[in-house]
Write a protein that holds these residues in place. Sequence first.
Motif, PDB file in Angstrom:
ATOM      1  N   UNK A   1       0.842  -1.184   0.000  1.00 53.79           N
ATOM      2  CA  UNK A   1       0.000   0.000   0.000  1.00 53.79           C
ATOM      3  C   UNK A   1       0.884   1.244   0.000  1.00 53.79           C
ATOM      4  N   UNK A   2       0.520   2.173  -0.839  1.00 57.39           N
ATOM      5  CA  UNK A   2       1.227   3.461  -0.893  1.00 57.39           C
ATOM      6  C   UNK A   2       0.867   4.301   0.322  1.00 57.39           C
ATOM      7  N   UNK A   3       1.842   4.943   0.947  1.00 58.89           N
ATOM      8  CA  UNK A   3       1.501   5.863   2.045  1.00 58.89           C
ATOM      9  C   UNK A   3       0.658   7.021   1.524  1.00 58.89           C
ATOM     10  N   UNK A   4      -0.217   7.496   2.360  1.00 59.18           N
ATOM     11  CA  UNK A   4      -1.117   8.599   2.017  1.00 59.18           C
ATOM     12  C   UNK A   4      -0.680   9.838   2.793  1.00 59.18           C
ATOM     13  N   UNK A   5      -0.496  10.941   2.076  1.00 60.18           N
ATOM     14  CA  UNK A   5      -0.126  12.203   2.704  1.00 60.18           C
ATOM     15  C   UNK A   5      -1.392  12.896   3.219  1.00 60.18           C
ATOM     16  N   UNK A  16     -18.702   9.588   3.568  1.00 62.02           N
ATOM     17  CA  UNK A  16     -19.572   8.585   2.945  1.00 62.02           C
ATOM     18  C   UNK A  16     -20.166   7.678   4.011  1.00 62.02           C
ATOM     19  N   UNK A  17     -21.347   7.191   3.775  1.00 65.19           N
ATOM     20  CA  UNK A  17     -21.981   6.239   4.687  1.00 65.19           C
ATOM     21  C   UNK A  17     -21.572   4.821   4.299  1.00 65.19           C
ATOM     22  N   UNK A  18     -21.580   3.925   5.287  1.00 62.88           N
ATOM     23  CA  UNK A  18     -21.342   2.519   5.025  1.00 62.88           C
ATOM     24  C   UNK A  18     -19.885   2.128   4.843  1.00 62.88           C
ATOM     25  N   UNK A  19     -18.963   3.007   5.221  1.00 64.31           N
ATOM     26  CA  UNK A  19     -17.552   2.676   5.096  1.00 64.31           C
ATOM     27  C   UNK A  19     -17.123   1.747   6.233  1.00 64.31           C
ATOM     28  N   UNK A  20     -16.199   0.863   5.945  1.00 58.47           N
ATOM     29  CA  UNK A  20     -15.600   0.045   7.004  1.00 58.47           C
ATOM     30  C   UNK A  20     -14.710   0.964   7.834  1.00 58.47           C
ATOM     31  N   UNK A  21     -14.902   0.951   9.144  1.00 55.75           N
ATOM     32  CA  UNK A  21     -14.089   1.798  10.021  1.00 55.75           C
ATOM     33  C   UNK A  21     -12.855   1.019  10.470  1.00 55.75           C
ATOM     34  N   UNK A  43      -2.075  -1.944   8.107  1.00 59.84           N
ATOM     35  CA  UNK A  43      -0.858  -1.754   7.318  1.00 59.84           C
ATOM     36  C   UNK A  43      -0.822  -0.482   6.485  1.00 59.84           C
ATOM     37  N   UNK A  44      -1.941   0.219   6.363  1.00 59.16           N
ATOM     38  CA  UNK A  44      -1.962   1.460   5.594  1.00 59.16           C
ATOM     39  C   UNK A  44      -1.121   2.511   6.328  1.00 59.16           C
ATOM     40  N   UNK A  45      -0.186   3.099   5.605  1.00 56.00           N
ATOM     41  CA  UNK A  45       0.674   4.128   6.201  1.00 56.00           C
ATOM     42  C   UNK A  45       0.175   5.516   5.811  1.00 56.00           C
ATOM     43  N   UNK A  60     -11.873  11.267  15.477  1.00 54.45           N
ATOM     44  CA  UNK A  60     -11.439  11.997  14.291  1.00 54.45           C
ATOM     45  C   UNK A  60     -11.147  11.017  13.160  1.00 54.45           C
ATOM     46  N   UNK A  61     -11.716  11.280  11.993  1.00 54.89           N
ATOM     47  CA  UNK A  61     -11.406  10.470  10.818  1.00 54.89           C
ATOM     48  C   UNK A  61     -10.189  11.095  10.134  1.00 54.89           C
ATOM     49  N   UNK A  62      -9.125  10.304  10.016  1.00 51.51           N
ATOM     50  CA  UNK A  62      -7.905  10.785   9.364  1.00 51.51           C
ATOM     51  C   UNK A  62      -8.056  10.824   7.856  1.00 51.51           C
ATOM     52  N   UNK A  63      -8.666   9.801   7.343  1.00 56.54           N
ATOM     53  CA  UNK A  63      -8.784   9.673   5.887  1.00 56.54           C
ATOM     54  C   UNK A  63      -9.912   8.700   5.587  1.00 56.54           C
ATOM     55  N   UNK A  64     -10.626   8.947   4.539  1.00 58.73           N
ATOM     56  CA  UNK A  64     -11.684   8.041   4.089  1.00 58.73           C
ATOM     57  C   UNK A  64     -11.544   7.854   2.591  1.00 58.73           C
ATOM     58  N   UNK A  65     -11.597   6.613   2.167  1.00 57.95           N
ATOM     59  CA  UNK A  65     -11.510   6.287   0.753  1.00 57.95           C
ATOM     60  C   UNK A  65     -11.329   4.795   0.576  1.00 57.95           C
ATOM     61  N   UNK A  66     -11.590   4.316  -0.618  1.00 52.76           N
ATOM     62  CA  UNK A  66     -11.423   2.890  -0.886  1.00 52.76           C
ATOM     63  C   UNK A  66     -12.318   2.025  -0.021  1.00 52.76           C
ATOM     64  N   UNK A  67     -13.466   2.577   0.398  1.00 55.34           N
ATOM     65  CA  UNK A  67     -14.406   1.798   1.211  1.00 55.34           C
ATOM     66  C   UNK A  67     -14.071   1.776   2.690  1.00 55.34           C
ATOM     67  N   UNK A  68     -13.029   2.534   3.114  1.00 56.11           N
ATOM     68  CA  UNK A  68     -12.623   2.527   4.526  1.00 56.11           C
ATOM     69  C   UNK A  68     -12.540   3.947   5.063  1.00 56.11           C
ATOM     70  N   UNK A  69     -12.768   4.041   6.370  1.00 59.13           N
ATOM     71  CA  UNK A  69     -12.558   5.299   7.091  1.00 59.13           C
ATOM     72  C   UNK A  69     -11.601   4.992   8.241  1.00 59.13           C
TER      73      UNK A  69
END
Length: 147
Positions: A1-5, A16-21, A43-45, A60-69
Amino acid sequence: MEPILITTLPDAGNREQGLETVPIPLTAADRRRVRRLLTAPDGQAFYLALPTGTVLRPGTVLWAGGGKAYMVTAAEEDLLRVRPRTLREAAQVGHLLGNLHRDMVAEGRFIYALWDEGLYHRLRQKGFAVERVQGPFVGNAPGEHAH
């Protein structure tokens, strides 16, 4: 997985609603460290590059995307737990902790603060019912003025 800035936190209202937390447990001190590499349990950095003074609160949600929050949670850490027997004792404990610029959380019949050996002995010496426990602390780490 690529690190996310991460340079800003996502707007909580646009989530989004319905995301895996994916919970990211952080201690009170770690929630203040917002310029570093952080790796989630899956493992997501994340490269955190948030503005100085940002504090990551539990929820606090750091990042949401790809079906995950990815959500910050309070990690288990050593705590002082005081059980005041009277309102006067509760006020005395609050006064002592406040004078030391320690944050506290009142929950049920207990007052919680981050563990401190010296503070533990000081409270015991004054006759308070105090013990060391493990648990999540949702207050602020020392160094932040919380009053």
